[in-house]
Design a protein around this motif. Structure first.
Motif, PDB file in Angstrom:
ATOM      1  N   HIS A  46       4.896  -8.150 -18.000  1.00 47.29           N
ATOM      2  CA  HIS A  46       6.334  -8.160 -17.737  1.00 47.29           C
ATOM      3  C   HIS A  46       7.143  -8.187 -19.030  1.00 47.29           C
ATOM      4  O   HIS A  46       8.357  -7.999 -19.017  1.00 47.29           O
ATOM      5  N   ARG A  89       0.129   0.068  -7.894  1.00 46.58           N
ATOM      6  CA  ARG A  89       1.189   0.501  -8.808  1.00 46.58           C
ATOM      7  C   ARG A  89       0.925   1.888  -9.353  1.00 46.58           C
ATOM      8  O   ARG A  89      -0.201   2.389  -9.345  1.00 46.58           O
ATOM      9  N   LYS A 148       8.244  -1.897 -13.825  1.00 45.77           N
ATOM     10  CA  LYS A 148       9.449  -2.518 -13.285  1.00 45.77           C
ATOM     11  C   LYS A 148       9.439  -2.539 -11.756  1.00 45.77           C
ATOM     12  O   LYS A 148      10.296  -3.169 -11.131  1.00 45.77           O
ATOM     13  N   LYS A 149       8.471  -1.868 -11.154  1.00 43.48           N
ATOM     14  CA  LYS A 149       8.422  -1.734  -9.701  1.00 43.48           C
ATOM     15  C   LYS A 149       7.319  -2.570  -9.061  1.00 43.48           C
ATOM     16  O   LYS A 149       7.122  -2.512  -7.848  1.00 43.48           O
ATOM     17  N   LYS A 178       5.203  -6.109  -7.910  1.00 49.25           N
ATOM     18  CA  LYS A 178       5.616  -7.388  -7.336  1.00 49.25           C
ATOM     19  C   LYS A 178       6.108  -8.322  -8.430  1.00 49.25           C
ATOM     20  O   LYS A 178       5.535  -8.338  -9.513  1.00 49.25           O
ATOM     21  N   ASN A 229       9.060  -7.209  -7.215  1.00 47.65           N
ATOM     22  CA  ASN A 229       9.998  -6.171  -6.805  1.00 47.65           C
ATOM     23  C   ASN A 229       9.593  -5.630  -5.430  1.00 47.65           C
ATOM     24  O   ASN A 229       8.410  -5.598  -5.093  1.00 47.65           O
ATOM     25  N   SER A 230      10.543  -5.169  -4.655  1.00 49.74           N
ATOM     26  CA  SER A 230      10.276  -4.724  -3.281  1.00 49.74           C
ATOM     27  C   SER A 230       9.721  -3.301  -3.195  1.00 49.74           C
ATOM     28  O   SER A 230       9.355  -2.844  -2.109  1.00 49.74           O
ATOM     29  N   HIS A 231       9.625  -2.598  -4.319  1.00 47.98           N
ATOM     30  CA  HIS A 231       9.265  -1.180  -4.302  1.00 47.98           C
ATOM     31  C   HIS A 231       7.944  -0.894  -3.587  1.00 47.98           C
ATOM     32  O   HIS A 231       7.850   0.043  -2.784  1.00 47.98           O
ATOM     33  N   PHE A 252       7.327 -12.611  -3.996  1.00 48.53           N
ATOM     34  CA  PHE A 252       7.374 -11.259  -3.441  1.00 48.53           C
ATOM     35  C   PHE A 252       7.654 -11.297  -1.946  1.00 48.53           C
ATOM     36  O   PHE A 252       8.519 -10.571  -1.438  1.00 48.53           O
ATOM     37  N   ASN A 277      11.241 -12.407  -1.375  1.00 46.48           N
ATOM     38  CA  ASN A 277      12.193 -11.357  -1.744  1.00 46.48           C
ATOM     39  C   ASN A 277      12.295 -10.260  -0.689  1.00 46.48           C
ATOM     40  O   ASN A 277      13.341  -9.618  -0.547  1.00 46.48           O
ATOM     41  N   THR A 278      11.182 -10.037   0.025  1.00 47.04           N
ATOM     42  CA  THR A 278      11.127  -8.915   0.963  1.00 47.04           C
ATOM     43  C   THR A 278      11.205  -9.338   2.425  1.00 47.04           C
ATOM     44  O   THR A 278      11.088  -8.498   3.318  1.00 47.04           O
TER      45      THR A 278
END
Length: 245
Positions: free
Chosen positions: A76, A161, A169-170, A172, A174-176, A202, A205-206
């Motif tokens: 990160h 990923r 940047k995408k 966990k 992150n929700s991507h 994660f 967030n989702t």
């Protein structure tokens, strides 16, 4: 010492006992990969080799300090670490990603890395839950896990990923990755099973329910085996009359 029924009651606190599940597979159980399904962290020799090869390829000394800069714990902060190493970030990541994938695949092929012995118990969930994977590991690793260990009939989908530096940047929390999964599954109510606080974040967030698997040391609201998670999930799909979908 907490009894089994008491522990399951505490772990199952997110289940609404009054809720009936009218649709087959209306719920989906989504699993992290490393540390949950794949025992890739008990022996990290493969990762040490990958990081050493990365630095060697770039002509950088493989000191403990430099190795830690490109360790998974610091992905990160990868741009910051690349500056400290004096290497262009894109070049450093491309090299690290390539070596990481090659060494992890080699370790999976030669048996250094294996699925946990309790993964097969997840077959008990088939027909009641749709099963899938979301991992911060590369897509190639998620695909190989499903194919190499013949889990095509167990998991409906596996999401990992991407390969680019921008893909960092995408990952966990992150929700991507969940957004990608939702494009490929039908289940609307999802439960995430992970083994880290990042996984918990994660899920939060989702909007997913979360079940914490800790294979080393468990707290009251955690599980130490997949068998116990399966037991809890099966109980949650049973109506008040005792009938299952």
């Amino acid at each position: 010492m907490i009894g089994t029924d008491e522990r399951l009651s505490a772990q199952n606190k997110w289940v609404n006992n009054d809720e009936v599940f009218p649709m087959k597979n209306s719920y989906g159980a989504v699993f992290d990969l490393d540390g949950v399904l794949l025992d890739s962290e008990s022996d990290l020799t493969w990762l040490d080799i990958a990081l050493e090869k990365t630095l060697e390829h770039l002509g950088i000394g493989a000191s403990e300090e430099n190795l830690m800069k490109i360790h998974s714990k610091n992905v990160h902060r990868f741009n910051e670490m690349s500056i400290k190493l004096g290497v262009e970030a894109e070049n450093l990541w491309e090299t690290r990603n390539r070596e990481y994938i090659e060494e992890k695949i080699r370790a999976m092929k030669n048996g250094m890395i294996k699925p946990f012995s309790d993964v097969d118990c997840l077959y008990e969930l088939k027909g009641r839950y749709g099963l899938s994977i979301i991992s911060n590991s590369p897509q190639e690793i998620v695909d190989l896990f499903i194919e190499e260990y013949n889990f095509e009939d167990l998991f409906d989908c596996g999401i990992g990923r991407g390969a680019s530096l921008a893909d960092l940047k995408k990952i966990k929390p992150n929700s991507h990755l969940l957004e990608r999964l939702k494009e490929r599954i039908q289940e609307e109510k999802l439960i995430y099973i992970g083994d880290s606080e990042n996984d918990r974040k994660f899920a939060k967030n989702t909007g997913m329910r979360f079940m914490f698997l800790s294979r080393k040391e468990t707290k009251r609201d955690e599980f130490d085996t997949l068998d116990k998670i399966v037991n809890c999930l099966l109980k949650s799909t049973t109506t008040k009359t005792g009938k299952s979908n």
